[in-house]
Enzyme design. Structure first.
Site, PDB file in Angstrom:
ATOM      1  N   THR A 141       0.829  -1.206   0.000  1.00 53.44           N
ATOM      2  CA  THR A 141       0.000   0.000   0.000  1.00 53.44           C
ATOM      3  C   THR A 141       0.863   1.255   0.000  1.00 53.44           C
ATOM      4  O   THR A 141       0.614   2.194  -0.750  1.00 53.44           O
ATOM      5  CB  THR A 141      -0.926   0.000   1.231  1.00 53.44           C
ATOM      6  OG1 THR A 141      -1.659  -1.235   1.240  1.00 53.44           O
ATOM      7  CG2 THR A 141      -1.895   1.164   1.202  1.00 53.44           C
ATOM      8  N   ARG A 164      -5.672  -3.057 -18.160  1.00 51.51           N
ATOM      9  CA  ARG A 164      -4.263  -3.324 -17.893  1.00 51.51           C
ATOM     10  C   ARG A 164      -3.784  -4.598 -18.586  1.00 51.51           C
ATOM     11  O   ARG A 164      -2.673  -4.644 -19.113  1.00 51.51           O
ATOM     12  CB  ARG A 164      -4.049  -3.428 -16.390  1.00 51.51           C
ATOM     13  CG  ARG A 164      -4.215  -2.079 -15.733  1.00 51.51           C
ATOM     14  CD  ARG A 164      -4.133  -2.140 -14.234  1.00 51.51           C
ATOM     15  NE  ARG A 164      -3.904  -0.802 -13.716  1.00 51.51           N
ATOM     16  CZ  ARG A 164      -3.671  -0.524 -12.448  1.00 51.51           C
ATOM     17  NH1 ARG A 164      -3.660  -1.494 -11.549  1.00 51.51           N
ATOM     18  NH2 ARG A 164      -3.455   0.709 -12.054  1.00 51.51           N
ATOM     19  N   HIS A 182      -0.233  -7.241  -9.191  1.00 53.34           N
ATOM     20  CA  HIS A 182      -1.323  -7.501  -8.233  1.00 53.34           C
ATOM     21  C   HIS A 182      -1.821  -8.927  -8.454  1.00 53.34           C
ATOM     22  O   HIS A 182      -1.877  -9.387  -9.588  1.00 53.34           O
ATOM     23  CB  HIS A 182      -2.458  -6.502  -8.505  1.00 53.34           C
ATOM     24  CG  HIS A 182      -3.599  -6.571  -7.541  1.00 53.34           C
ATOM     25  ND1 HIS A 182      -3.740  -5.699  -6.488  1.00 53.34           N
ATOM     26  CD2 HIS A 182      -4.656  -7.405  -7.468  1.00 53.34           C
ATOM     27  CE1 HIS A 182      -4.835  -5.997  -5.814  1.00 53.34           C
ATOM     28  NE2 HIS A 182      -5.420  -7.024  -6.397  1.00 53.34           N
TER      29      HIS A 182
END
Ligand code: ADP
Length: 590
Positions: A175, A418, A528
């Site tokens: 984060t 993406r 991710h």
């Protein structure tokens, strides 16, 4: 505590009973050796009968006295007590511990043991360091990134005492190093800018952007709570800039940009709260959760074991445990294991911090959790070619920049998903591209990118290129000048027309026509992991039979089922805060 010890003892009994009956070893005494911390061998002698490891003698030990004593006292005992090689290393004496285990392994191999079977799983009767700390709170949170800290704050606001376990020396996880864009439908900010948006649109783009593989009720929870949760963060001091932008792969201008660089604003805001409430929120860094326990009778998750810097910690969560350990983008083995979509990801770099190794998945599996969508791994076309990091990225938003390959030609809709953009990048020479933009993005040399770097310093360091004409820029980055000029002219024509252009691009704002021009190199990078622990809208963890595991919650990148096959840019920050907040509140209410 008694209950946890009871569970351990029960497991130990079950384990020993299972090993009765068949011949496991050739009886005798065997030597084994393995290099210790100074490269000198630790030598052991292991005595076995047909069924059991009977004795482990240390024949040579030149490890550091004091530091490694605990390992020599505890490891042989743990191996004998558990009749297993799957023992934890002793915190603070890791090298010596590993040397002892390796030496015993060699000796047992000589005794004809099934080493794979002996090394399987984590022993429940494992090493407990001299100091075992028993801690207790209403809620135990594993992981101090955005999701874990949001969960801790939320649990505390709902009356709970909290223990947070963080394996790294510092908080923040992925984060704190993220691009930090936060998607939320926010009429107050969007309407003055003439941006039309709706919760329904955010829902549909998220659902369809993930190939309809996300769980609709989870997406609804995300999009409906994104703005209230943003306001919750603001109420604790979080500051966002006024503008709204479209982040890479975000598909729509609804991203909020924090005032502070990267993800530091989120973490600082939550940490401020935590520091003010130190009496009832205990944060332990350097403390890696290794086991989760549930009560044998009730099935309720009750405690977490962790390895701290000086001790083993048994943290009892009287109400609940929350897993918020992030994704596995930096675990090459897991990437290889689950990747079905991309070419091998073995040599692809990552934007992630070193702790993003998917620990939460193994922890959740210990208590029967269902894991879903692990093959959905997100790459960005935006990695620094040397490090894989997002740092040095010169784009300021989707609308005002193009991508060109080594020939100077555009190759994709730069406002696309993406995965679409990254797949197109893999088809270009050397998987390599340049971002090209102009001074609309950098009115002065002191203008900063999203990573607190000024364009001036990037140019000076050779991480970005700058020129007064497109020809000069092309020369600097070694692409065909005619191709680059044609690419920019094509883009400018589409801006004038309002699109769509020949790549289907619809997101435009300014033309690329105002010098100086800039270029920055980028390559694919692992970013991710969309899959993970299955949860419901209450952030409760679901087991492989579809039932809620009582007392266990999960939030953030460690969970699956929200983003489907492709996460929209800007959706991670609302995801982790929305579900972190829900998990914390529900855990406190148990
Ligand atoms: P999210 O965005 O979901 O919050 P982050 O990557 O920001 O994910 O944070 C996850 C945090 O969890 C990181 O700080 C990471 O170091 C921590 N973590 C991962 N595994 C463990 C573990 N086994 N024990 C304690 N903390 C862990």
């Amino acid at each position: 505590m008694k209950r946890v010890v009871q569970i351990l003892l029960t497991l130990l009994l079950v384990f020993s009973a299972a090993s009765c009956g068949k011949k496991l070893y050739t009886p005798g005494s065997y030597e084994g050796a393995a290099p210790g911390i100074h490269g000198k061998d630790v030598i052991v002698e292991v005595s076995v009968d047909e069924k059991e490891i009977k004795e482990i003698k240390i024949l040579q030990n030149e490890e550091t006295p004091g530091l490694s004593d605990a390992a020599f006292e505890r490891i042989p005992k743990a191996i004998i007590d558990g009749q297993t090689l799957a023992v934890d290393t002793v915190a603070g004496a890791t090298y010596s511990s590993k040397a002892i285990i390796a030496a015993v392994t060699e000796a047992l191999a000589a005794a004809g043991a099934d080493i794979a079977a002996l090394s399987e799983g984590k022993a429940e009767a494992d090493v407990v360091t001299a100091a075992t700390e028993n801690l207790e709170a209403d809620v135990v949170v594993i992981g101090a990134g955005g999701a874990g800290l949001a969960a801790a704050v939320s649990a505390h606001q709902n009356g709970a005492t909290v223990i947070i376990l963080e394996k790294m020396p510092q908080v923040g996880g992925n984060t704190i190093i993220s691009g930090a864009a936060y998607n939320a439908v926010d009429p107050e900010r969007q309407e003055p800018l003439g941006i039309e948006d709706s919760i329904e649109k955010h829902f549909t783009q998220t659902y369809e952007g993930g190939d309809k593989l996300g769980e609709p009720v989870l997406i609804r929870t995300l999009v409906e709570n994104a703005l209230p949760t943003l306001h919750w963060m603001e109420s604790m001091g979080m500051e966002f800039k006024d503008g709204i932008f479209t982040v890479l792969g975000g598909l729509w201008p609804r991203a909020h940009k924090p005032v502070k660089p990267l993800g530091t604003g989120y973490i600082e805001t939550l940490m401020n709260y935590i520091e003010k409430n130190e009496d009832s929120i205990l944060l332990l860094t350097d403390t890696r959760a290794t086991n989760i326990y549930k009560d044998k009778d009730t099935g309720r998750v009750t405690a977490v074991k962790a390895t701290g810097p000086d001790s083993t910690i048994l943290a009892q969560g009287n109400k609940a445990v929350i897993i918020a350990t992030g994704g596995f983008g930096n675990d090459v083995e897991m990437r290889e294991k689950y990747n079905k979509i991309w070419p091998s990801l073995k040599n692809i770099k990552s934007t992630n911090h070193p702790g993003a190794t998917g620990d939460g998945l193994a922890l959740a599996e210990q208590v029967g959790a269902d894991l879903i969508g692990l093959e959905h791994i997100q790459l960005l076309p935006m990695g620094d070619p040397d490090t894989g990091s997002l740092a040095g990225n010169i784009e300021q938003g989707v609308e005002n920049r193009i991508f060109v390959n080594k020939e100077g030609k555009r190759f994709v809709d730069e406002g696309a998903r993406r995965d679409v953009m990254t797949k197109a990048l893999f088809e270009q020479e050397d998987d390599f591209m340049w971002i090209v933009l102009d001074s609309h993005n950098y009115p002065t040399m002191d203008t900063k990118n999203n990573f607190n770097e000024t364009i001036g310093e990037l140019v000076e360091q050779g991480r970005a290129y700058m020129a007064d004409t497109l020809e000069e820029l092309a020369e600097q980055i070694d692409v065909d000048p005619e191709n680059l000029k044609a690419a920019v002219a094509g883009f400018n024509a589409a801006v004038e027309k309002g699109g769509p252009d020949k790549f289907g691009r619809t997101l435009f704002d300014e033309k690329i026509d105002t010098p100086p021009y800039f270029a920055g190199a980028r390559m694919p990078t692992v970013h991710h992991t969309m899959g993970g622990i299955k949860i419901n809208t209450e952030a409760q963890v679901i087991d492989t039979e579809g039932n809620v595991i009582p007392g266990l919650y999960a939030a953030g990148e460690t969970t699956g089922g929200i983003h489907g096959s492709n996460r929209l840019g800007g959706n991670a920050l609302p995801d982790i805060h929305v579900f972190g907040k829900i998990a914390g509140a529900n855990a406190a209410a148990e």
